[in-house]
Design an enzyme around this catalytic site. Sequence first.
Site, PDB file in Angstrom:
ATOM      1  N   ASP A 111       0.862  -1.186   0.000  1.00 49.58           N
ATOM      2  CA  ASP A 111       0.000   0.000   0.000  1.00 49.58           C
ATOM      3  C   ASP A 111       0.897   1.235   0.000  1.00 49.58           C
ATOM      4  O   ASP A 111       1.708   1.423   0.914  1.00 49.58           O
ATOM      5  CB  ASP A 111      -0.890  -0.017   1.247  1.00 49.58           C
ATOM      6  CG  ASP A 111      -2.021   0.988   1.169  1.00 49.58           C
ATOM      7  OD1 ASP A 111      -2.188   1.621   0.107  1.00 49.58           O
ATOM      8  OD2 ASP A 111      -2.743   1.130   2.180  1.00 49.58           O
ATOM      9  N   ASP A 137      -2.967   2.489  -6.218  1.00 48.74           N
ATOM     10  CA  ASP A 137      -1.838   2.578  -5.278  1.00 48.74           C
ATOM     11  C   ASP A 137      -1.711   1.395  -4.326  1.00 48.74           C
ATOM     12  O   ASP A 137      -1.008   1.477  -3.311  1.00 48.74           O
ATOM     13  CB  ASP A 137      -1.939   3.877  -4.476  1.00 48.74           C
ATOM     14  CG  ASP A 137      -3.186   3.942  -3.603  1.00 48.74           C
ATOM     15  OD1 ASP A 137      -4.104   3.122  -3.813  1.00 48.74           O
ATOM     16  OD2 ASP A 137      -3.236   4.800  -2.705  1.00 48.74           O
ATOM     17  N   GLU A 138      -2.357   0.283  -4.625  1.00 47.36           N
ATOM     18  CA  GLU A 138      -2.192  -0.888  -3.765  1.00 47.36           C
ATOM     19  C   GLU A 138      -2.450  -2.170  -4.547  1.00 47.36           C
ATOM     20  O   GLU A 138      -3.168  -2.178  -5.541  1.00 47.36           O
ATOM     21  CB  GLU A 138      -3.106  -0.824  -2.542  1.00 47.36           C
ATOM     22  CG  GLU A 138      -4.587  -0.811  -2.861  1.00 47.36           C
ATOM     23  CD  GLU A 138      -5.454  -0.895  -1.609  1.00 47.36           C
ATOM     24  OE1 GLU A 138      -5.118  -1.666  -0.692  1.00 47.36           O
ATOM     25  OE2 GLU A 138      -6.483  -0.195  -1.567  1.00 47.36           O
TER      26      GLU A 138
END
Length: 354
Positions: A11, A105-106
């Site tokens: 993350d 973003d993860e």
Amino acid sequence: MDEIRKIIHIDMDAFFASVEQKDNPELKGKPIAVGGDGNRGVVAAASYEARKYGVRSAMASKIAKKRCPHLIFVKVRHERYKEVSNQIMNIFHEFTDLVEPLSIDEAFLDVSENKKNILSATLIAKEIKNRIKEVTGLTASAGISVNKFLAKIASDYRKPDGIFVIPPKDVEEFIAELSVDKFFGVGKVTANKMHQLGIFKGKDLKERTLIDLNRLFGKNGTYYYQIVRGIDNRPVNPKRIRKSVGTEHTFENDLLELEEIRKDVQKSAKDLCKRLEKSKFKGRTLTLKLKYSNFEQETRSKTLLREIKGFEDIMQIADDLLNQGELKTSIRLLGLSVSNRINESEPLQLTINF
């Protein structure tokens, strides 16, 4: 005995805000919010410096400014974030092809078998974090465990720029002491209901039978019964299918007149057409999302037997949805989305939902 899996959840730390601070060194160490700073602006992301003041994503900008008067607003740059995200995803693929992005973003990574033949998932996570720092200048947090549920929870434990491992021998004890508020898949409303039932930690939840949980929480009861026992057999799926494509708009001033609202629906329909074309998404369900001035939210949907295609098609359905019932009050946000993806290898289902 089944082989123990090695799952990593990566993350990125305050991704949008961190990209802005990296690209503009003058913003480094300062409280910034990515988003609009107008009366109807919304915070898309906040730096850790801003979070110390209680600024959070999805917060109204005017509330954020009250909490942090010296907050610096930066405009959203989606193309830049996508560019950096692609760099990060490429790094993941240096280690394994079993990469399941959850968002820009993860992602989950299954490194049980990996391209570098590294036996330790912890060492792999450290290498990935170092590569991300080297290539992008950004930091990431990593959670490591035996399944996706636990890896996701673990990645929040050492933020920012941390690593947290839940080894197999600690799974039962970890879940027993875990607050139900922290369970991935347990939202605020469900957590409050659990609290009212005397369920505060994993050990309290584990005392409930499967029949009891299904009675109390419907179809989610089985999920809660399994995860509290550390059971999550979901594979890391590198071919995760997109479920919907949509667009929404928050207005500077509330919309009162139906004709005004319809004009914005037209703008949203044109934007939605572009997004559908770009993503090559094909779906049968159109959903109209309305958020009123009192923040009450309503959704109206219609499903066809065929693909929803083109501006005229979207507008015709959207008009039907607008006329489905009276608007409760003035509108502050309006959105349109297409879902119920068409799998071209399967026949159309003969159902219509309103």
